[in-house]
Design an enzyme around this catalytic site. Structure first.
Site, mmCIF file in Angstrom:
data_model
loop_
_atom_site.group_PDB
_atom_site.id
_atom_site.type_symbol
_atom_site.label_atom_id
_atom_site.label_comp_id
_atom_site.label_asym_id
_atom_site.label_seq_id
_atom_site.Cartn_x
_atom_site.Cartn_y
_atom_site.Cartn_z
ATOM 1 N N CYS A 189 0.819 -1.199 0.000
ATOM 2 C CA CYS A 189 0.000 0.000 0.000
ATOM 3 C C CYS A 189 0.868 1.271 0.000
ATOM 4 O O CYS A 189 1.656 1.467 -0.912
ATOM 5 C CB CYS A 189 -0.973 -0.045 1.179
ATOM 6 N N HIS A 190 0.768 2.111 1.024
ATOM 7 C CA HIS A 190 1.570 3.330 1.123
ATOM 8 C C HIS A 190 2.978 3.066 1.657
ATOM 9 O O HIS A 190 3.789 3.985 1.714
ATOM 10 C CB HIS A 190 0.882 4.344 2.048
#
Length: 176
Positions: free
Chosen positions: A107-108
Site C-alpha cells: 500500500c503506502h
C-alpha cells in the site's frame, strides 16, 4: 514445522499504520515459525493503527542492527510517510537491500523504499495514491496484487494480503 523456523523478521510500526497490513503478515509469519520484531521510534508509546488497533514496539529503531534480521516487512497506512523521515528507517532499509535481504511493502509503505533510494529499476505495485512517487523514483509501476522483483516484494492493499503473505513466505524459505 513452519517454513520460516529460525528466520527473524523486522517490521516498522508508527501511528496510523494500516491495522490489517501489520497484523495479518505478523501473525502469518509467526504461524510459519518466524520471530517477528516490531521497531518504532520508542518502546513506551502505544501506536494506534488507522482503525485504532494498539501496538507497542519491541525495540527502538535506533537499536536495530540490520545484520540480525533476514527480512523486512513494511505495513502501509500513513505511518510510512512519517517513518521515512527518520535516518534509522532509511539506513536499515538501504542496508538490508544492499545485503540482498527480502524487503516487502504494501500500500503506502512504498514511501519508505522510495526515500531509502532502492526502487530505481525495479517493478513494483502499490496503492494508486503513490504510483507517481514510485515512478518518479525510477520504479516501473504495475497494477498487480503482488509483485516480486528480485529481493523486493510489493502489494497494493489489504485485499491482496493473502498473495502478499504467500510471496513473503515463499521468498523467506528460498522458493521463488
Amino acid at each position: 514445522m513452519g517454513l520460516l523456523v529460525g528466520k527473524k523478521v523486522l517490521m516498522f510500526v508508527g501511528d496510523l499504520f494500516e491495522d490489517l497490513e501489520l497484523m495479518y503478515p505478523k501473525l502469518r509469519l509467526i504461524e510459519e515459525g518466524a520471530a517477528v520484531v516490531l521497531a518504532g521510534v520508542d518502546t513506551e508509546t502505544v501506536y494506534r493503527g488507522y482503525h485504532g488497533y494498539p501496538v507497542k514496539a519491541d525495540t527502538r529503531l535506533s537499536d536495530v542492527n540490520p545484520d540480525h534480521f533476514d527480512m523486512l516487512v513494511i505495513p502501509g497506512g500513513f505511518a510510512p510517510d512519517k517513518l521515512r523521515r527518520y535516518m534509522d528507517v532509511k539506513n536499515i532499509t538501504r542496508t538490508m537491500h544492499e545485503q540482498g535481504k527480502t524487503i516487502a511493502f504494501i500500500c503506502h509503505a512504498g514511501w519508505i523504499p522510495i526515500s531509502a533510494g532502492i526502487v530505481k529499476g525495479y517493478t513494483c505495485t502499490s496503492t494508486r495514491g503513490i504510483t507517481d512517487d514510485l515512478e518518479n523514483a525510477g520504479a516501473k509501476w504495475v497494477n498487480e496484487p503482488v509483485v516480486v522483483d528480485r529481493n523486493l516484494i510489493s502489494s497494493r492493499a489489504p485485499d491482496d494480503l493473502p498473495a502478499f503473505c504467500r510471496a513473503i513466505i515463499q521468498c523467506g524459505c528460498g522458493e521463488e
